[in-house]
Scaffold this motif. Structure first.
Motif, PDB file in Angstrom:
ATOM      1  N   VAL A   1      36.852   3.612  27.440  1.00 16.97           N
ATOM      2  CA  VAL A   1      36.013   4.372  26.501  1.00 16.97           C
ATOM      3  C   VAL A   1      35.154   3.404  25.695  1.00 16.97           C
ATOM      4  O   VAL A   1      35.683   2.553  24.974  1.00 16.97           O
ATOM      5  CB  VAL A   1      36.874   5.230  25.554  1.00 16.97           C
ATOM      6  N   GLY A   2      33.836   3.534  25.846  1.00 11.42           N
ATOM      7  CA  GLY A   2      32.906   2.730  25.064  1.00 11.42           C
ATOM      8  C   GLY A   2      32.396   3.537  23.881  1.00 11.42           C
ATOM      9  O   GLY A   2      32.985   4.547  23.492  1.00 11.42           O
ATOM     10  N   GLU A   3      31.261   3.097  23.328  1.00 12.47           N
ATOM     11  CA  GLU A   3      30.798   3.811  22.127  1.00 12.47           C
ATOM     12  C   GLU A   3      29.678   4.797  22.404  1.00 12.47           C
ATOM     13  O   GLU A   3      29.681   5.904  21.887  1.00 12.47           O
ATOM     14  CB  GLU A   3      30.385   2.817  21.056  1.00 12.47           C
ATOM     15  N   GLY A   4      28.685   4.420  23.221  1.00  7.48           N
ATOM     16  CA  GLY A   4      27.578   5.336  23.480  1.00  7.48           C
ATOM     17  C   GLY A   4      26.627   4.735  24.493  1.00  7.48           C
ATOM     18  O   GLY A   4      26.680   3.540  24.770  1.00  7.48           O
ATOM     19  N   PRO A   5      25.723   5.550  25.036  1.00  8.21           N
ATOM     20  CA  PRO A   5      24.783   5.048  26.033  1.00  8.21           C
ATOM     21  C   PRO A   5      23.775   4.084  25.423  1.00  8.21           C
ATOM     22  O   PRO A   5      23.344   4.266  24.279  1.00  8.21           O
ATOM     23  CB  PRO A   5      24.067   6.319  26.520  1.00  8.21           C
ATOM     24  N   GLY A   6      23.405   3.078  26.199  1.00 13.68           N
ATOM     25  CA  GLY A   6      22.308   2.194  25.836  1.00 13.68           C
ATOM     26  C   GLY A   6      21.059   2.594  26.599  1.00 13.68           C
ATOM     27  O   GLY A   6      20.988   3.691  27.177  1.00 13.68           O
ATOM     28  N   PHE A   7      20.099   1.689  26.633  1.00 10.27           N
ATOM     29  CA  PHE A   7      18.812   1.981  27.272  1.00 10.27           C
ATOM     30  C   PHE A   7      18.975   2.396  28.729  1.00 10.27           C
ATOM     31  O   PHE A   7      18.480   3.430  29.165  1.00 10.27           O
ATOM     32  CB  PHE A   7      17.919   0.729  27.172  1.00 10.27           C
ATOM     33  N   GLU A   8      19.682   1.566  29.494  1.00  8.37           N
ATOM     34  CA  GLU A   8      19.784   1.816  30.938  1.00  8.37           C
ATOM     35  C   GLU A   8      20.663   3.037  31.223  1.00  8.37           C
ATOM     36  O   GLU A   8      20.404   3.811  32.153  1.00  8.37           O
ATOM     37  CB  GLU A   8      20.353   0.553  31.610  1.00  8.37           C
ATOM     38  N   GLU A   9      21.703   3.221  30.418  1.00  6.85           N
ATOM     39  CA  GLU A   9      22.593   4.378  30.598  1.00  6.85           C
ATOM     40  C   GLU A   9      21.824   5.664  30.327  1.00  6.85           C
ATOM     41  O   GLU A   9      21.972   6.661  31.041  1.00  6.85           O
ATOM     42  CB  GLU A   9      23.792   4.267  29.656  1.00  6.85           C
ATOM     43  N   ASP A  10      21.013   5.648  29.298  1.00  7.22           N
ATOM     44  CA  ASP A  10      20.187   6.816  28.957  1.00  7.22           C
ATOM     45  C   ASP A  10      19.196   7.104  30.084  1.00  7.22           C
ATOM     46  O   ASP A  10      18.966   8.254  30.464  1.00  7.22           O
ATOM     47  CB  ASP A  10      19.438   6.524  27.657  1.00  7.22           C
ATOM     48  N   ARG A  11      18.631   6.052  30.661  1.00  3.84           N
ATOM     49  CA  ARG A  11      17.640   6.219  31.724  1.00  3.84           C
ATOM     50  C   ARG A  11      18.283   6.778  32.986  1.00  3.84           C
ATOM     51  O   ARG A  11      17.743   7.660  33.639  1.00  3.84           O
ATOM     52  CB  ARG A  11      16.975   4.858  32.016  1.00  3.84           C
ATOM     53  N   GLN A  12      19.466   6.268  33.334  1.00  4.40           N
ATOM     54  CA  GLN A  12      20.119   6.672  34.581  1.00  4.40           C
ATOM     55  C   GLN A  12      21.082   7.848  34.406  1.00  4.40           C
ATOM     56  O   GLN A  12      21.539   8.431  35.387  1.00  4.40           O
ATOM     57  CB  GLN A  12      20.883   5.492  35.188  1.00  4.40           C
ATOM     58  N   GLY A  13      21.451   8.149  33.183  1.00  6.93           N
ATOM     59  CA  GLY A  13      22.384   9.255  32.943  1.00  6.93           C
ATOM     60  C   GLY A  13      23.819   8.919  33.298  1.00  6.93           C
ATOM     61  O   GLY A  13      24.643   9.812  33.512  1.00  6.93           O
ATOM     62  N   LYS A  14      24.149   7.613  33.350  1.00 14.92           N
ATOM     63  CA  LYS A  14      25.504   7.180  33.699  1.00 14.92           C
ATOM     64  C   LYS A  14      25.977   6.135  32.688  1.00 14.92           C
ATOM     65  O   LYS A  14      25.159   5.349  32.194  1.00 14.92           O
ATOM     66  CB  LYS A  14      25.529   6.557  35.099  1.00 14.92           C
ATOM     67  N   PRO A  15      27.289   6.081  32.435  1.00 18.43           N
ATOM     68  CA  PRO A  15      27.782   5.086  31.479  1.00 18.43           C
ATOM     69  C   PRO A  15      27.932   3.698  32.103  1.00 18.43           C
ATOM     70  O   PRO A  15      28.226   3.576  33.299  1.00 18.43           O
ATOM     71  CB  PRO A  15      29.168   5.643  31.093  1.00 18.43           C
ATOM     72  N   PHE A  16      27.712   2.692  31.316  1.00 15.90           N
ATOM     73  CA  PHE A  16      27.965   1.293  31.716  1.00 15.90           C
ATOM     74  C   PHE A  16      27.286   0.940  33.041  1.00 15.90           C
ATOM     75  O   PHE A  16      27.937   0.532  33.991  1.00 15.90           O
ATOM     76  CB  PHE A  16      29.476   1.025  31.786  1.00 15.90           C
ATOM     77  N   VAL A  17      25.968   1.105  33.074  1.00 15.94           N
ATOM     78  CA  VAL A  17      25.223   0.721  34.272  1.00 15.94           C
ATOM     79  C   VAL A  17      24.260  -0.438  34.004  1.00 15.94           C
ATOM     80  O   VAL A  17      23.667  -0.961  34.928  1.00 15.94           O
ATOM     81  CB  VAL A  17      24.435   1.910  34.869  1.00 15.94           C
ATOM     82  N   GLY A  18      24.100  -0.848  32.761  1.00 15.59           N
ATOM     83  CA  GLY A  18      23.221  -1.964  32.445  1.00 15.59           C
ATOM     84  C   GLY A  18      23.974  -3.282  32.518  1.00 15.59           C
ATOM     85  O   GLY A  18      24.985  -3.409  33.224  1.00 15.59           O
ATOM     86  N   ALA A  19      23.485  -4.252  31.798  1.00 18.28           N
ATOM     87  CA  ALA A  19      24.101  -5.579  31.809  1.00 18.28           C
ATOM     88  C   ALA A  19      25.557  -5.512  31.341  1.00 18.28           C
ATOM     89  O   ALA A  19      26.438  -6.194  31.882  1.00 18.28           O
ATOM     90  CB  ALA A  19      23.302  -6.523  30.918  1.00 18.28           C
ATOM     91  N   SER A  20      25.827  -4.670  30.345  1.00 18.89           N
ATOM     92  CA  SER A  20      27.212  -4.567  29.865  1.00 18.89           C
ATOM     93  C   SER A  20      28.106  -3.931  30.928  1.00 18.89           C
ATOM     94  O   SER A  20      29.288  -4.260  31.036  1.00 18.89           O
ATOM     95  CB  SER A  20      27.278  -3.781  28.556  1.00 18.89           C
ATOM     96  N   GLY A  21      27.533  -3.038  31.733  1.00 14.29           N
ATOM     97  CA  GLY A  21      28.295  -2.431  32.821  1.00 14.29           C
ATOM     98  C   GLY A  21      28.660  -3.457  33.883  1.00 14.29           C
ATOM     99  O   GLY A  21      29.770  -3.455  34.425  1.00 14.29           O
ATOM    100  N   GLN A  22      27.700  -4.349  34.170  1.00  7.84           N
ATOM    101  CA  GLN A  22      27.997  -5.409  35.148  1.00  7.84           C
ATOM    102  C   GLN A  22      29.089  -6.327  34.619  1.00  7.84           C
ATOM    103  O   GLN A  22      29.973  -6.754  35.365  1.00  7.84           O
ATOM    104  CB  GLN A  22      26.721  -6.207  35.439  1.00  7.84           C
ATOM    105  N   LYS A  23      29.026  -6.611  33.335  1.00  5.09           N
ATOM    106  CA  LYS A  23      30.072  -7.452  32.735  1.00  5.09           C
ATOM    107  C   LYS A  23      31.421  -6.745  32.797  1.00  5.09           C
ATOM    108  O   LYS A  23      32.451  -7.345  33.113  1.00  5.09           O
ATOM    109  CB  LYS A  23      29.683  -7.787  31.289  1.00  5.09           C
ATOM    110  N   LEU A  24      31.409  -5.456  32.527  1.00  2.00           N
ATOM    111  CA  LEU A  24      32.650  -4.686  32.587  1.00  2.00           C
ATOM    112  C   LEU A  24      33.226  -4.694  34.009  1.00  2.00           C
ATOM    113  O   LEU A  24      34.438  -4.882  34.197  1.00  2.00           O
ATOM    114  CB  LEU A  24      32.387  -3.248  32.128  1.00  2.00           C
TER     115      LEU A  24
END
Ligand code: SF4
Length: 251
Positions: free
Chosen positions: A85-108
Motif C-alpha cells: 500500500v502506497g500513498e497515491g498516484p504520481g504523474f505516470e500512475e495518473d497517466r496510465q491509470g495503474k499504481p507504481f508504474v513510474g520510476a518508483s514502480g521500477q524501484k519497487l
C-alpha cells in the motif's frame, strides 16, 4: 476507470515530502480529521465489481476537481496474500491509470525481486486513488474520505501481510493520520490490521532520492519475507534476530 477531465499541464517535478526526509525528531503538526471519517460503512456483500462501480467518477473529495486523469484503484493479484500500500498516484500512475508504474514502480519491482517476489504474486494499491496536483502530499480530508475505499479493498483481498510504503500509508495502518508518526517511529515493528500483519517502510520514491535509505528498506523487506514465512509455517530465509520484528499490541 478513466474520467473525462482534462488535466492541467502536468509536472513531473515531485514535491511530496518523502523527497525531503524529515528529521526523525520532528513531529508533524496535528490536523483535525473531517466528520466523514467514521460515517462510511463497508457495504454488505461487497465485491470488486461494486467497488469499481462506486469508484467510477468518484467525487468524494476535492481531488476529483483538481486535474486527475485517472482514478487509480489498484492492480495485481486479487487472491494475493501479500498487499503493498502506497500513498497515491504520481504523474505516470495518473497517466496510465495503474499504481507504481513510474520510476518508483521500477524501484519497487527491483526490491520485490530481490526477495524473490514477482508482481503477479502481489496486490498493489494506494491510500488515495487520485493524483494530488503537482504531486503534493495528500491532505487529511482527502485521505480520510478515500481510506474508505482502501478499507473495502483490504476487506475483499484479506491479505496475510501488508507492506505500508511511506509515511501516509504507515499512518493509515497505525490509525494516526490526524496525528502522524514519523517513519522512524513506525518502522521495525509489526502491527495488526484485522487478520493481517503490517510492516512499514520508506516509499520507493524516497529511496530513489536518498541512497542512505537503501539499508533500512532492505531490512524491512527481509523482515516482511520472514514474517510471511513464519505465518505460513515455513523456514525463515533471512535467519537473523534483527530481521524478526516485534509485534505491537497498542497500535
Ligand atoms: S481521492 Fe478518493 S475520495 Fe477523492 S475523488 Fe479520488 S477516489 Fe474519490
Amino acid at each position: 476507470m478513466r474520467v473525462a477531465h482534462t488535466p492541467p499541464a502536468p509536472s513531473q517535478a515531485p514535491t511530496r515530502s518523502y523527497d525531503r526526509v524529515p528529521p526523525m525528531t520532528t513531529k508533524p503538526a496535528a490536523q483535525t480529521p473531517p466528520k466523514e471519517a467514521h460515517v462510511l460503512a463497508i457495504p454488505e456483500n461487497d465485491s470488486w465489481e461494486q467497488l469499481e462501480r462506486d469508484l467510477a467518477d468518484c467525487q468524494g473529495c476535492k481531488l476529483a476537481t483538481l486535474g486527475r486523469s485517472s482514478i487509480v484503484i489498484g492492480a495485481g493479484n486479487r487472491h494475493a496474500s501479500i498487499c503493498l500500500v502506497g500513498e497515491g498516484p504520481g504523474f505516470e500512475e495518473d497517466r496510465q491509470g495503474k499504481p507504481f508504474v513510474g520510476a518508483s514502480g521500477q524501484k519497487l519491482d527491483q526490491i520485490m525481486r530481490a526477495i524473490g517476489w514477482q508482481r503477479d504474486e502481489l496486490y498493489i494499491c494506494n491510500v488515495i486513488k487520485c493524483r494530488p496536483p503537482q504531486n503534493r502530499d495528500p491532505q487529511l480530508d482527502e485521505m480520510t474520505v478515500c481510506a474508505h475505499f482502501l478499507k473495502r479493498q483490504l476487506a475483499l483481498l484479506k491479505p496475510t501481510i501488508i507492506l505500508a510504503l511511506g509515511r501516509f500509508a504507515g499512518n493509515f495502518f497505525w490509525g494516526t493520520m490526524a496525528t502522524p508518526k514519523t517513519m522512524n517511529q513506525m518502522r521495525q515493528k509489526i502491527l495488526s490490521y484485522h487478520s493481517a500483519k503490517v510492516i512499514c517502510t520508506y516509499h520507493p520514491s524516497a529511496l530513489l532520492r536518498n541512497e542512505t535509505l537503501r539499508r533500512p528498506v532492505w531490512e524491512d523487506v527481509r523482515a516482511l519475507h520472514n514474517l510471511h514465512s513464519q505465518l505460513k509455517g515455513e523456514a525463515l530465509k533471512y535467519n537473523k534476530m534483527s530481521l524478526i520484528y516485534p509485534e505491537v499490541s497498542d497500535a
